[in-house]
Design an enzyme around this catalytic site. Structure first.
Site, mmCIF file in Angstrom:
data_model
loop_
_atom_site.group_PDB
_atom_site.id
_atom_site.type_symbol
_atom_site.label_atom_id
_atom_site.label_comp_id
_atom_site.label_asym_id
_atom_site.label_seq_id
_atom_site.Cartn_x
_atom_site.Cartn_y
_atom_site.Cartn_z
ATOM 1 N N GLU A 226 0.874 16.132 57.903
ATOM 2 C CA GLU A 226 -0.214 16.469 58.662
ATOM 3 C C GLU A 226 -1.615 15.288 58.504
ATOM 4 O O GLU A 226 -2.384 15.439 59.401
ATOM 5 C CB GLU A 226 -0.875 17.703 58.106
ATOM 6 C CG GLU A 226 -1.411 17.834 56.881
ATOM 7 C CD GLU A 226 -2.113 19.205 56.293
ATOM 8 O OE1 GLU A 226 -1.240 20.052 56.591
ATOM 9 O OE2 GLU A 226 -3.211 19.020 55.845
ATOM 10 N N LYS B 162 -4.377 33.884 43.688
ATOM 11 C CA LYS B 162 -5.570 34.655 44.158
ATOM 12 C C LYS B 162 -5.326 34.581 45.903
ATOM 13 O O LYS B 162 -5.405 35.862 46.242
ATOM 14 C CB LYS B 162 -6.949 33.312 44.496
ATOM 15 C CG LYS B 162 -7.377 33.243 42.768
ATOM 16 C CD LYS B 162 -8.511 32.321 42.942
ATOM 17 C CE LYS B 162 -7.921 30.796 43.160
ATOM 18 N NZ LYS B 162 -7.422 30.095 41.933
ATOM 19 N N ILE B 163 -4.507 33.812 46.553
ATOM 20 C CA ILE B 163 -4.136 33.921 47.869
ATOM 21 C C ILE B 163 -3.110 34.812 48.035
ATOM 22 O O ILE B 163 -3.068 35.966 48.853
ATOM 23 C CB ILE B 163 -4.058 32.694 48.581
ATOM 24 C CG1 ILE B 163 -5.453 31.808 48.607
ATOM 25 C CG2 ILE B 163 -3.686 32.826 49.904
ATOM 26 C CD1 ILE B 163 -5.206 30.285 48.995
ATOM 27 N N ARG C 283 1.096 24.231 51.290
ATOM 28 C CA ARG C 283 1.082 22.908 51.652
ATOM 29 C C ARG C 283 2.413 22.560 52.309
ATOM 30 O O ARG C 283 3.327 22.987 52.174
ATOM 31 C CB ARG C 283 0.964 22.260 50.307
ATOM 32 C CG ARG C 283 -0.234 22.231 49.471
ATOM 33 C CD ARG C 283 -1.230 21.245 50.344
ATOM 34 N NE ARG C 283 -2.525 21.163 49.566
ATOM 35 C CZ ARG C 283 -3.637 21.688 49.815
ATOM 36 N NH1 ARG C 283 -3.729 22.815 50.608
ATOM 37 N NH2 ARG C 283 -4.789 21.706 49.066
ATOM 38 N N THR D 81 1.247 28.707 54.785
ATOM 39 C CA THR D 81 -0.409 28.353 54.834
ATOM 40 C C THR D 81 -0.799 27.676 53.693
ATOM 41 O O THR D 81 -1.887 27.482 53.261
ATOM 42 C CB THR D 81 -1.193 29.624 54.912
ATOM 43 O OG1 THR D 81 -0.978 30.564 53.805
ATOM 44 C CG2 THR D 81 -0.937 30.414 56.276
ATOM 45 N N CYS E 242 2.453 29.246 46.797
ATOM 46 C CA CYS E 242 2.358 28.565 45.665
ATOM 47 C C CYS E 242 1.780 27.047 45.847
ATOM 48 O O CYS E 242 1.935 26.765 46.781
ATOM 49 C CB CYS E 242 3.535 28.567 45.076
ATOM 50 S SG CYS E 242 5.001 27.814 46.048
ATOM 51 N N PRO E 243 1.336 26.434 44.848
ATOM 52 C CA PRO E 243 0.911 25.038 45.002
ATOM 53 C C PRO E 243 1.897 24.049 45.476
ATOM 54 O O PRO E 243 3.324 24.484 44.843
ATOM 55 C CB PRO E 243 0.178 24.506 43.778
ATOM 56 C CG PRO E 243 0.653 25.508 42.603
ATOM 57 C CD PRO E 243 1.239 26.641 43.352
ATOM 58 N N ASP F 87 0.595 26.559 59.177
ATOM 59 C CA ASP F 87 -0.793 26.083 59.083
ATOM 60 C C ASP F 87 -0.932 24.574 58.438
ATOM 61 O O ASP F 87 -2.078 23.982 58.486
ATOM 62 C CB ASP F 87 -1.857 27.197 58.235
ATOM 63 C CG ASP F 87 -3.233 26.500 58.659
ATOM 64 O OD1 ASP F 87 -3.719 26.547 59.854
ATOM 65 O OD2 ASP F 87 -4.162 26.436 57.358
ATOM 66 N N ASP G 30 6.786 34.384 41.077
ATOM 67 C CA ASP G 30 5.807 33.721 40.510
ATOM 68 C C ASP G 30 6.298 33.310 39.035
ATOM 69 O O ASP G 30 6.834 34.274 38.465
ATOM 70 C CB ASP G 30 4.746 34.239 40.616
ATOM 71 C CG ASP G 30 3.487 33.165 40.225
ATOM 72 O OD1 ASP G 30 3.466 32.549 39.302
ATOM 73 O OD2 ASP G 30 2.326 33.284 41.097
ATOM 74 N N HIS H 84 -4.129 23.396 59.754
ATOM 75 C CA HIS H 84 -4.954 23.707 58.320
ATOM 76 C C HIS H 84 -6.161 24.377 58.753
ATOM 77 O O HIS H 84 -7.467 23.729 58.105
ATOM 78 C CB HIS H 84 -5.012 22.313 57.704
ATOM 79 C CG HIS H 84 -4.983 22.212 56.364
ATOM 80 N ND1 HIS H 84 -4.615 21.472 55.374
ATOM 81 C CD2 HIS H 84 -5.546 23.259 55.384
ATOM 82 C CE1 HIS H 84 -4.577 21.885 54.202
ATOM 83 N NE2 HIS H 84 -5.357 22.942 54.016
#
Ligand code: NAD
Length: 340
Positions: A263, A154-155, A234, A232, A205-206, A258, A174, A295
């Site tokens: 963190e 989505k992002i 993880r 941005t 990506c996650p 980010d 991907d 974040h």
């Protein structure tokens, strides 16, 4: 439903209180982050609302259950901080907000790119001090540059669309390519080719066991000299020590973050009166070509409204015994890639 909202900030209170006009739950806002030590604060509540830094391990969930809690409503997408099997065995439902602001996060990634390229952070300070020299502020045109996008969910999709608007060529990687994107001029390739050819690499990506430290010494060595790296997604997608080494050598020309792998001890808190103990983070702050935000990519009024509405609807669904599409179960974890 009577719900204790843990880790509540002023903006949570504002958006949840406004949206709750349409739902009528009884919300009590608590500043504390939920964990096993303070779970008894939830005594007398049927629901708790939790965020990314709350620790809902088995011990915490058992205490919540003893206190009468029957639903955990996460006001975030990730659910790695909840022991789902423990929740299930205690009969506690867990719900989340799977999507709230893909455009907001993508736009923040673009904000980092623009600011780093045109050195807005430096220019802002210079102008305020009466220094109007241009030396050190030289940027480049984004038009025609190659942008590598890792993860086109989505992002990543929203990010590709924006960067196409700047006239960039988009290379994407991907394991599950998006056919619509491929039909719209985005070229899928393998990771190595993307790293070799991109002027800007942006991570969407996650974090999974496979993507942990995806950007390490080896990956960076394949990149163009002076590459811009944007994360941005993880923090632990990037090996921070490798990045520092390559910033020092000039291999990485710009870094926009980010998120940061450690963190949890820093972000979402004001620690300006304390000594910064994280030497790695402190080193990152010394580079003028590094721009870090805490974040905040998701942090738009649109996203906060969506988060509040979806969370309150989730609570209503569970309260009324309706099928809730945003329920998280351990089966879901087994069938999807779980974020660490
Ligand atoms: P998404 O699930 O829609 O998309 C993730 C994409 O990554 C999928 O297309 C998936 O196939 C792809 N992917 C999985 N493994 C991959 C790999 N090894 N290499 C390349 N691609 C891979 O998720 P999304 O909503 O687009 O969110 C992306 C990430 O953004 C989230 O995982 C989260 O970590 C991060 N995020 C950050 C913020 C913030 O405020 N900074 C807010 C929300 C989400």
């Amino acid at each position: 439903m009577r719900v204790a909202v843990f880790g509540a900030r002023s903006y949570d209170k504002e958006f949840f209180s406004a949206e709750n006009q349409n739902f009528g739950h009884e919300l009590v806002f608590l500043e504390a982050h939920l964990n096993a030590t303070n779970a008894t604060l939830a005594a007398g509540f049927e629901g708790v609302c939790a965020f990314v830094n709350d620790a809902l391990d088995g011990e915490c969930l058992a205490k919540l259950s003893d206190s009468g809690v029957r639903v955990v409503a996460l006001r975030c997408a990730g659910f790695n901080n909840v022991d789902l099997e423990a929740a299930e065995s205690l009969g506690i439902s867990v719900v989340r907000v799977p999507e709230y602001s893909p455009h907001g996060v993508a736009e923040h990634a673009v904000a980092l790119i623009l600011a780093l390229n045109r050195k807005i952070h430096k220019a802002y300070n210079r102008v305020r001090e009466g220094n109007f020299l241009l030396e050190g502020l030289l940027g480049f045109n984004l038009n025609t540059k190659v942008v590598g996008v890792i993860g086109t969910g989505k992002i990543g999709l929203a990010f590709c669309e924006i960067m196409k608007g700047f006239g960039c060529s988009i290379l994407a990687y991907d394991p599950y390519p998006n056919e619509t994107l491929a039909a719209n001029g985005i070229q899928y390739t393998d990771l190595e080719d993307l790293l070799k050819k991109s002027d800007i690499v942006s991570l969407h990506c996650p974090l999974t066991p496979e993507t942990y430290h995806l950007i390490d010494d080896e990956a960076i060595s394949k990149m163009k000299d002076g590459v811009m790296l944007i994360n941005t997604s993880r923090g632990a997608l990037v090996d921070t020590s490798s990045v520092i080494k390559n910033l020092k050598s000039g291999k990485i020309g710009y870094l926009g973050l980010d998120v940061y792998e450690e963190e949890g001890d820093l972000f979402f808190e004001d620690i300006s009166n304390r000594i910064l103990e994280d030497d790695t983070f402190a080193r990152l702050l010394t580079f003028s070509n590094v721009l870090i935000t805490g974040h905040q990519a998701f942090f738009t009024s649109d996203a906060l409204k969506n988060i509040a509405t979806t969370t309150l609807q989730n609570l209503t669904d569970i309260d009324q015994g309706n099928a809730c599409p945003n329920r998280v179960t351990s089966d879901l974890v087994k069938t999807t890639q779980k974020e660490k």
